[in-house]
Structure formats: structure tokens, C-alpha cells
Design a protein around this motif. Structure first.
Motif, PDB file in Angstrom:
ATOM      1  N   GLN A   1       0.475  -0.884   0.125  1.00  0.00           N
ATOM      2  CA  GLN A   1      -0.374   0.184   0.030  1.00  0.00           C
ATOM      3  C   GLN A   1       0.928   1.347  -0.212  1.00  0.00           C
ATOM      4  O   GLN A   1       0.677   1.898  -0.605  1.00  0.00           O
ATOM      5  CB  GLN A   1      -0.817   0.072   1.004  1.00  0.00           C
ATOM      6  N   ALA A   2       2.395   1.483   0.481  1.00  0.00           N
ATOM      7  CA  ALA A   2       2.362   2.701   0.877  1.00  0.00           C
ATOM      8  C   ALA A   2       3.614   2.694  -0.300  1.00  0.00           C
ATOM      9  O   ALA A   2       3.503   3.695  -1.150  1.00  0.00           O
ATOM     10  CB  ALA A   2       4.338   2.273   1.694  1.00  0.00           C
ATOM     11  N   VAL A   3       3.720   1.886  -1.059  1.00  0.00           N
ATOM     12  CA  VAL A   3       4.519   1.418  -2.838  1.00  0.00           C
ATOM     13  C   VAL A   3       3.147   2.507  -3.322  1.00  0.00           C
ATOM     14  O   VAL A   3       4.006   3.381  -4.220  1.00  0.00           O
ATOM     15  CB  VAL A   3       4.755   0.416  -3.520  1.00  0.00           C
TER      16      VAL A   3
ATOM     17  N   LEU B   1       0.909   7.184  -6.883  1.00  0.00           N
ATOM     18  CA  LEU B   1       0.501   8.072  -6.485  1.00  0.00           C
ATOM     19  C   LEU B   1       1.050   9.724  -6.591  1.00  0.00           C
ATOM     20  O   LEU B   1       0.625  10.823  -7.168  1.00  0.00           O
ATOM     21  CB  LEU B   1      -0.646   7.803  -5.942  1.00  0.00           C
ATOM     22  N   ALA B   2       1.677   9.756  -5.487  1.00  0.00           N
ATOM     23  CA  ALA B   2       2.716  11.015  -4.901  1.00  0.00           C
ATOM     24  C   ALA B   2       3.601  11.942  -6.194  1.00  0.00           C
ATOM     25  O   ALA B   2       3.305  12.882  -6.127  1.00  0.00           O
ATOM     26  CB  ALA B   2       3.149  10.464  -3.835  1.00  0.00           C
ATOM     27  N   PHE B   3       4.655  11.200  -6.502  1.00  0.00           N
ATOM     28  CA  PHE B   3       5.605  10.945  -8.094  1.00  0.00           C
ATOM     29  C   PHE B   3       5.297  11.353  -8.706  1.00  0.00           C
ATOM     30  O   PHE B   3       6.018  11.969  -9.492  1.00  0.00           O
ATOM     31  CB  PHE B   3       6.435  10.610  -7.068  1.00  0.00           C
ATOM     32  N   ILE B   4       4.113  10.154  -9.460  1.00  0.00           N
ATOM     33  CA  ILE B   4       3.937  10.047 -10.989  1.00  0.00           C
ATOM     34  C   ILE B   4       1.874  10.555 -10.857  1.00  0.00           C
ATOM     35  O   ILE B   4       2.006   9.754 -10.912  1.00  0.00           O
ATOM     36  CB  ILE B   4       4.563   8.882 -11.352  1.00  0.00           C
TER      37      ILE B   4
ATOM     38  N   TYR C   1      -1.566  17.126  -3.329  1.00  0.00           N
ATOM     39  CA  TYR C   1      -2.262  15.927  -3.518  1.00  0.00           C
ATOM     40  C   TYR C   1      -0.638  14.890  -3.006  1.00  0.00           C
ATOM     41  O   TYR C   1      -1.033  14.285  -2.563  1.00  0.00           O
ATOM     42  CB  TYR C   1      -2.818  15.343  -4.804  1.00  0.00           C
ATOM     43  N   THR C   2       0.075  15.366  -3.566  1.00  0.00           N
ATOM     44  CA  THR C   2       1.744  15.380  -3.197  1.00  0.00           C
ATOM     45  C   THR C   2       1.470  14.334  -2.077  1.00  0.00           C
ATOM     46  O   THR C   2       1.633  13.559  -1.864  1.00  0.00           O
ATOM     47  CB  THR C   2       2.539  15.882  -4.298  1.00  0.00           C
ATOM     48  N   SER C   3       1.628  15.444  -1.026  1.00  0.00           N
ATOM     49  CA  SER C   3       1.864  15.599   0.797  1.00  0.00           C
ATOM     50  C   SER C   3       0.908  14.773   0.898  1.00  0.00           C
ATOM     51  O   SER C   3       0.795  13.591   2.110  1.00  0.00           O
ATOM     52  CB  SER C   3       1.522  17.018   1.182  1.00  0.00           C
TER      53      SER C   3
END
Length: 426
Positions: A321-323, A328-331, A401-403
Motif C-alpha cells: 500500500q505504501a508503494v 500517486l504522490a510522485f508520478i 495531493y503529493t503531501s
């Protein structure tokens, strides 16, 4: 777990003992069908109907006002869940109805849930939405507390991973079916709420009526007073560390999952700038999530039964789930979002099935299964309720949304670490 004392009436040894007889395929089918109705009625509003209803009242160009309103309403409902879950569990542990301990609460919860959903569709103010969504979540807690307790009451340990998979698999399926019906039939908000309310009753009532529920003799009932109830809500994590670590891990992983999913419609509209196709995009992502979720919940749940191990599955599931959240955060791309949906479904499906089985094995007392599982269920439901408020704060104050997705990944990682100190379950 506490066993009945030698001086206890004979009924105590069968009522409170760990079940040994395997449940049948028919039992599992009714159980899974009931959860399909429960999840459809809870998650279709969370994913689509509720944010759409709120956005129509307070939508803004940036979506911040709508997200904040959604978060506040969900947070208030979460406060109700914090009380209703363990209270229902504690009361069902003490219920001496001739129809059984859990059945009256499952039926009452189903009716409260369905009626509140119907009335939700008639609301045109944020206050009305907040009131009836809180009632709906209260009904959800009542019925799910009762049906979850039947796992510890009736399912042997060696079958709990697989059976718990049938709590989890209908979660994804119910979301997809609910979204597909509402979007595919182009239903409005009122008809959408009414449809999931009717389906809730149709799908849950057969389990309530057909699955036996053992009657608690009055002589075995624990004291029923306010002090006893309040004291029972506290489970000392020092005296019962495995229960405490399981609860902490469940809170963190579910917060991580909720941060990644409950604001997904807003992410598509305002983060990826896809307002015209956002609802269709949401359905596609949910279908991808569904396929991996169901496969993981049923496959890994059964495998954990066969191997007699839970912790390794829970640990790896949290990190998957973390991956997904970090992708979603960085791409921030819709194609990558589809990959993330698959990883999130794989991780959360495995987690939900195996962690539910693990939770039933760390309960402090067989006499208070309903109450203790009610406390465990808080760790699943309350994060879903408070995540929109927490997520709205992160989006508004910490860089968008990145954060949000970075916070989701951190919570999942910490939740995975929390299972390591558990000693009584492999």
C-alpha cells in the motif's frame, strides 16, 4: 483468552469456547452476501454519492471548500462510530434474547442504516447531510459489529483467514457494483441512496434469518451497568500487548488506505485535471482495485490458514500500500494511477483478510468477543471517517495531493512495523 471456570454452568463451555466445527459453504455464501450489501451501502456514498451531494452545495474552483465540508461531515460521523462500535459489541455480548446475542443488533443496525440512507437523499443542507450520515454510519457500525463477532463465535481458527477474506472481497465488489449501478443507470443522488438502501436490506436479511445465533442464558450475562460498560471499553495494552499492537497497526494501515482512497474523486478532478471524465475514471480505477483486492483477500487469506502464519502477510501487505501511495504522490498520471490501484488492491485485500483473522486470535477474553472486536472495528471504520478531514487539511495546508499520498505511505509503513512485536500469533 479467558476460559470458563470449572464452576461455570455447562453452557459456558460451549458458548465461550473456541469453535471447532468448520462452517459450511452455505454459511460462507450468506456471510459474503451480507457483507456485499453492507459495503455497497457504505462505500458507494463515500466514494461517489456523498462527495457529489456536498460538491453540488459548496463546490469551488479549487475544490477546497467541498473537500473540507466532506471532511468535517465524515469526521463527525467518525465520532459516532467511535462510540457505537464498542457499545454495540458490549451490549450484544450481554443480550439474552431468545433470537440470539448478535441477531437483534444486526437487524436493528440494518434498519437504521437503510432508513438513514433513504433520508440522506432528501437532504439539501450540510446540516441535514451531517445528521443523517452520522445516523447511517451508526447503523453500519451496529450491523457490522454483530456480523464480525460471528467470526469469533462460529468460525474455527484454521478457517478464519479464508472466511475473513469474504469480509474483504465484497468490500471492493460492493464498491464497484454500487458505482456501476449509479453511473451506468445515470441515477441521481436520491435514487442512488435509495437503491443501495434497498439492496442493503435484501442482501443482509438472509444471513440474519438463516444463520443460527446461540442464545446467552441470563445466568451467564455479565453485569449490565454504565460503569461496567465504560470500564470494558479500556483494554490495557500493557496487560494485553498483542491486542494493543494489532489495534495500533490496524489504525495506521487503515488511515493510510483511507487517505489514498477517500479523496480519489477530488484527486481526479482537481489533481489530475480530469473533471469531464472523473466519474468514469473513478469506476475504472475501482474495477482494477477490485480484481486485485478480491484475488488477494481470498488467495492470501486461505494461504495464511494453510501456513498457520499471519504476521508476514500483514507486514508485506502494508508495504504494498505504501508503494502504491508513493506512485500517486510522485508520478501524478492517470496511467500510473491504474498501476497504483492494482498495487493498492493487492496490498489492502491481503491485509484486510489476514489482519481480520489475526485480530480474532489476540482478543483478551472469550466472554467479550463482541466488545473487543467492536474496538478493533473502530480501527477500520473511524480512519475511513476522519481521513477526509485529515486529508483536506493536508491538501489545503501542506502542498496538495503529493503531501496527501506521502502521508498515506508513511502511515502504511508504520502500520506494518506495528505487527512485528506481536508474540502470540506467528
Amino acid at each position: 483468552m479467558t476460559a470458563p471456570s470449572p464452576s461455570s454452568p455447562p453452557a459456558a463451555f460451549t458458548l465461550f469456547a473456541e469453535p471447532k466445527r468448520r462452517v459450511t459453504g452455505g454459511w460462507i455464501a450468506l456471510f459474503a452476501t451480507a457483507w456485499l450489501g453492507i459495503w455497497m451501502a457504505q462505500l458507494t456514498p463515500v466514494q461517489l454519492l456523498l462527495p457529489t451531494q456536498i460538491d453540488s452545495l459548496v463546490g469551488s474552483a479549487s475544490g477546497t471548500d467541498s473537500v473540507l465540508a466532506f471532511g468535517i461531515i465524515s469526521g463527525v460521523a467518525g465520532a459516532f462510530a467511535l462510540i457505537v462500535y464498542p457499545l454495540t459489541g458490549a451490549l450484544s455480548d450481554r443480550t439474552t434474547s431468545r433470537h440470539g446475542r448478535r441477531r437483534p443488533w444486526m437487524l436493528a443496525g440494518t434498519l437504521v442504516f437503510a432508513i438513514a440512507l433513504f433520508l440522506m437523499g432528501l437532504q439539501s443542507t450540510l446540516l441535514g447531510i451531517g445528521i443523517f450520515w452520522s445516523l447511517a454510519i451508526s447503523g453500519f457500525c451496529m450491523v457490522s459489529a454483530g456480523i464480525t463477532a460471528t467470526i469469533s463465535d462460529q468460525v474455527p481458527v484454521g478457517q478464519r483467514g479464508f472466511v475473513s477474506g469474504w469480509v474483504s472481497a465484497p468490500q471492493a465488489l460492493g464498491t464497484v457494483l454500487g458505482l456501476a449501478l449509479v453511473l451506468g443507470l445515470t441515477l441521481g443522488v436520491f435514487i442512488g441512496y435509495t437503491l443501495v438502501a434497498v439492496l442493503l436490506i435484501v442482501l443482509v436479511v438472509p444471513f440474519i434469518l438463516l444463520v443460527p445465533d446461540e442464545v446467552l442464558p441470563k445466568v451467564l450475562r455479565s453485569p449490565l451497568n454504565l460503569l461496567a460498560l465504560v470500564k470494558g471499553f479500556w483494554v490495557n495494552p500493557v496487560a494485553h500487548p498483542d491486542f494493543g499492537w494489532t489495534l495500533l497497526g490496524r489504525i495506521l494501515v487503515n488511515i493510510g488506505n483511507a487517505l489514498a482512497t477517500t479523496l480519489l474523486l477530488y484527486f481526479l478532478i482537481y489533481g489530475l485535471k480530469r473533471p469531464e471524465t472523473a466519474q468514469e475514471d473513478l469506476l475504472l480505477l475501482t474495477v482494477i482495485y477490485l480484481v486485485f483486492f478480491i484475488a488477494a483477500a481470498l488467495g492470501f487469506g486461505k494461504l495464511s490458514d494453510k501456513l498457520g502464519r499471519r504476521k508476514a502477510f500483514v507486514y508485506v501487505a502494508a508495504y504494498l500500500q505504501a508503494v502504491a501511495a508513493l506512485l500517486l504522490a510522485f508520478i501524478p498520471d492517470f496511467s500510473i494511477a491504474q498501476v497504483a490501484a492494482g498495487l493498492l488492491g493487492l496490498g489492502y485485500g491481503c491485509y484486510m483478510a489476514v489482519d481480520q483473522a489475526l485480530a480474532t486470535q489476540v482478543l483478551p477474553n472469550t466472554h467479550s468477543r463482541g466488545k473487543d472486536l467492536g474496538i478493533m472495528n473502530i480501527a477500520s471504520t473511524v480512519p475511513q471517517a476522519v481521513a477526509p478531514l485529515l486529508g483536506a487539511f493536508v491538501v489545503a495546508a501542506l502542498g496538495g495531493y503529493t503531501s496527501l499520498f506521502v502521508c498515506s505511505a508513511i502511515a502504511a509503513v508504520l502500520g506494518g512495523l506495528a505487527v512485528i512485536p506481536i508474540r502470540s500469533v506467528k
